[in-house]
Write an enzyme that holds these catalytic residues in place. Sequence first.
Site, PDB file in Angstrom:
ATOM      1  N   TRP A 158       0.906  -1.375  -0.097  1.00 34.06           N
ATOM      2  CA  TRP A 158       0.222  -0.168   0.007  1.00 34.06           C
ATOM      3  C   TRP A 158       1.020   1.331  -0.032  1.00 34.06           C
ATOM      4  O   TRP A 158       2.120   1.088   0.176  1.00 34.06           O
ATOM      5  CB  TRP A 158      -0.857  -0.115   1.384  1.00 34.06           C
ATOM      6  CG  TRP A 158      -2.172   0.839   1.095  1.00 34.06           C
ATOM      7  CD1 TRP A 158      -2.727   2.060   1.537  1.00 34.06           C
ATOM      8  CD2 TRP A 158      -3.232   0.433   0.024  1.00 34.06           C
ATOM      9  NE1 TRP A 158      -3.844   2.367   1.025  1.00 34.06           N
ATOM     10  CE2 TRP A 158      -4.262   1.227   0.182  1.00 34.06           C
ATOM     11  CE3 TRP A 158      -3.437  -0.846  -0.616  1.00 34.06           C
ATOM     12  CZ2 TRP A 158      -5.536   1.062  -0.726  1.00 34.06           C
ATOM     13  CZ3 TRP A 158      -4.580  -0.857  -1.349  1.00 34.06           C
ATOM     14  CH2 TRP A 158      -5.669   0.200  -1.254  1.00 34.06           C
ATOM     15  N   ASP A 214       0.163  11.128  -0.110  1.00 34.34           N
ATOM     16  CA  ASP A 214      -0.952  11.958  -0.129  1.00 34.34           C
ATOM     17  C   ASP A 214      -2.419  11.400   0.368  1.00 34.34           C
ATOM     18  O   ASP A 214      -2.506  10.044   0.333  1.00 34.34           O
ATOM     19  CB  ASP A 214      -1.013  13.005  -1.398  1.00 34.34           C
ATOM     20  CG  ASP A 214      -1.713  12.186  -2.682  1.00 34.34           C
ATOM     21  OD1 ASP A 214      -1.419  10.835  -2.475  1.00 34.34           O
ATOM     22  OD2 ASP A 214      -2.162  12.621  -3.593  1.00 34.34           O
ATOM     23  N   GLU A 217      -3.230   8.520  -1.902  1.00 36.69           N
ATOM     24  CA  GLU A 217      -2.604   7.212  -1.822  1.00 36.69           C
ATOM     25  C   GLU A 217      -1.787   6.886  -2.881  1.00 36.69           C
ATOM     26  O   GLU A 217      -1.543   5.950  -3.099  1.00 36.69           O
ATOM     27  CB  GLU A 217      -3.607   6.322  -1.328  1.00 36.69           C
ATOM     28  CG  GLU A 217      -4.297   6.378   0.120  1.00 36.69           C
ATOM     29  CD  GLU A 217      -4.905   5.239   0.356  1.00 36.69           C
ATOM     30  OE1 GLU A 217      -5.121   4.814   1.582  1.00 36.69           O
ATOM     31  OE2 GLU A 217      -5.999   4.695  -0.345  1.00 36.69           O
ATOM     32  N   GLU A 218      -1.597   8.152  -3.763  1.00 33.72           N
ATOM     33  CA  GLU A 218      -0.632   7.750  -5.108  1.00 33.72           C
ATOM     34  C   GLU A 218       0.648   8.431  -5.080  1.00 33.72           C
ATOM     35  O   GLU A 218       1.518   7.937  -5.736  1.00 33.72           O
ATOM     36  CB  GLU A 218      -1.509   8.441  -6.053  1.00 33.72           C
ATOM     37  CG  GLU A 218      -2.759   7.603  -6.308  1.00 33.72           C
ATOM     38  CD  GLU A 218      -3.711   8.396  -7.347  1.00 33.72           C
ATOM     39  OE1 GLU A 218      -4.759   7.756  -7.675  1.00 33.72           O
ATOM     40  OE2 GLU A 218      -3.488   9.427  -7.659  1.00 33.72           O
ATOM     41  N   GLU A 440     -18.727   6.589  -5.067  1.00 40.03           N
ATOM     42  CA  GLU A 440     -17.430   7.307  -4.781  1.00 40.03           C
ATOM     43  C   GLU A 440     -17.397   8.274  -6.002  1.00 40.03           C
ATOM     44  O   GLU A 440     -17.288   9.435  -5.884  1.00 40.03           O
ATOM     45  CB  GLU A 440     -16.322   6.264  -5.018  1.00 40.03           C
ATOM     46  CG  GLU A 440     -14.754   7.274  -4.850  1.00 40.03           C
ATOM     47  CD  GLU A 440     -13.719   6.198  -5.165  1.00 40.03           C
ATOM     48  OE1 GLU A 440     -12.933   5.994  -3.953  1.00 40.03           O
ATOM     49  OE2 GLU A 440     -13.598   5.552  -6.035  1.00 40.03           O
TER      50      GLU A 440
END
Length: 620
Positions: A158, A214, A217-218, A440
Amino acid sequence: MRFPSIAIGIASVLGYLAIASPVNELAERSTASANSYLIKEGVFSYESILKNLGNTGTNAPGTAAGLLIASPNTENPDYFYTWTRDAALTFKVLTDIFVESNNILGVNFDTLETHIQDYISSQAVLQNVSNPSGRLSDGSGLGEPKFEVNFNPYSGGWGRPQRDGPALRAIAMLTYMRHLIQQGKQSVASNLIWPVVANDLAYVAQYWNHTGFDLWEEIDGSSFFTTAVQHRAMVEGSAVAQALGKPHAPYDAVAPQILCFLQSYWNGSAIVSNINVNDGRSGIDLNSVLTSIHTFDPAAGCDDSTFQPCSSNALANHKVYVDAFRSIYGINAGLGPGKAANVGRYPEDVYQGGNPWYLATLAAAEQLYDALYQWQRQGYLTITQTSLAFFRDFSPTVKPGTYRSNTPTYKSLTRNIRTYADDFFYLVERYTPSNGSLAEQYDRNTGVPLSANDLTWSFAAFLSVLQRRLSIVPGSWGSSSANAVPAVCSTTTVTGTYSAVAPPFPTSTAHCVPAVTVPVSFWLIENTYWGENVYMTGNISTLGNWNAKAGYALNAGLYTSNENLWFATVEGLQPGITFEYKFYKIEPDNSVTWEGGSNRVYTVPTGCPVAPQVSAVWQS
């Protein structure tokens, strides 16, 4: 003063809304029909958050009390986890509703306070869970972004660590603590909750100047959103610490330096949301708008240094952000400058096709409602060269200057900006299915909902912007006393001390929803060398059916020379199933070394909920 826990009738709520809001021109609807949607969707959003909440939520089977799943979706994408960020942002909204005691949604406040206390207790448990980001002993484990719903660590790959989580969690708990202090319950805040908050504040003071992933999550770098909420956590943490007679010097030392660093993201015309990274992006990002609304201080002025929603910098950035999506989404055809448009995370986004997000379009509205509140409170608005382009979308000939609330220019601008904000709200309505569910994303060309369904953060965003539309605002976090930028920035950090805390409030599992599957964590002690990796397999498909090429990888994130620890959290196991398994190693040359001894046997427990963990030593 707390209002009684009553369910207010829809008719009376609609009357309040009708006074609070003008006719929406975009959707060409009556005020009554518009407000009917708003309150019904608000009630649905609140109920949907509770469905995603552990212990009793019907969408969250097997989830521990106080934990929120991001979404009940379990594949493409699998969001059946609890994220520190999403949970903190959602409980901040719920805590604001509790503290403000404005019952437009028919909330049972006693039940809501129990949920808030369950959340705090659950976070005390999670703080002490060792994970791939680290442990509590040095604070590193607090940067882990997500966990299994039964408190077990998530051991897969992750984007970690993510350093906004501890700050956001602290802010949510500090909001509740400030309420307790105002109610004369200092001992509860001091003795029960402060030890939990202190761990997160120590993390911020120690790690704020470290890069991390960030909020999407990238990107591994420095994030505007992360830096801003870290600053708020230090300022608010110091104020609460002083009220409770706790040490606060580390927060006071660090806060000005975080604020100083925050200015680095401003490029003169907009906010560059990610710096210290070469990501090939423009830097235009929802990150920046979320920052303004989550560091909004209703007692503050239009302060540029903290990027308050009505500040010149934040308004200029809002225009740049929204305009960036006008030409790239098919559903924005005909929606030019000055008209609300559907927006997403960032223009270059390709995740799930790169579409508008419900929470993004709602956030664009919320910043404007916040700004309107601040202008009304101070009795004037100021237009600078920086913000001029934003205001000229609503009055093409307006000039820089200060316009008081009794002037025609002020009245015209605020009326048009309120309509603009409302139109973002109603774009969301246009692309919300008839059952009220907020996913989403929604398709950039058709508006059809996409990606994870019933996203907790989407529902929280709706509740937050609905409150702001009605000028129901949270308490001040003290930004006005902490907006002076040092002449010279420094990288001052303070190494923290961390302590495991028992759950401060009792939780009940008597009525929890049984788990459909159970994630089980396996912890193995085995000395390995660089390039040698550990796996497990067994006689069930989840573990690869004894196929060494399809086994379950263990994680070495906590491996040290003193503790040769490997671990994995195996998901998808059926309650009550018994299976055989073994550990093995794959060598650098791809050969397989099996552990000795007989096959291990394990029976997945049943219960409500359960957090099984298995400790083992390699069998030679």
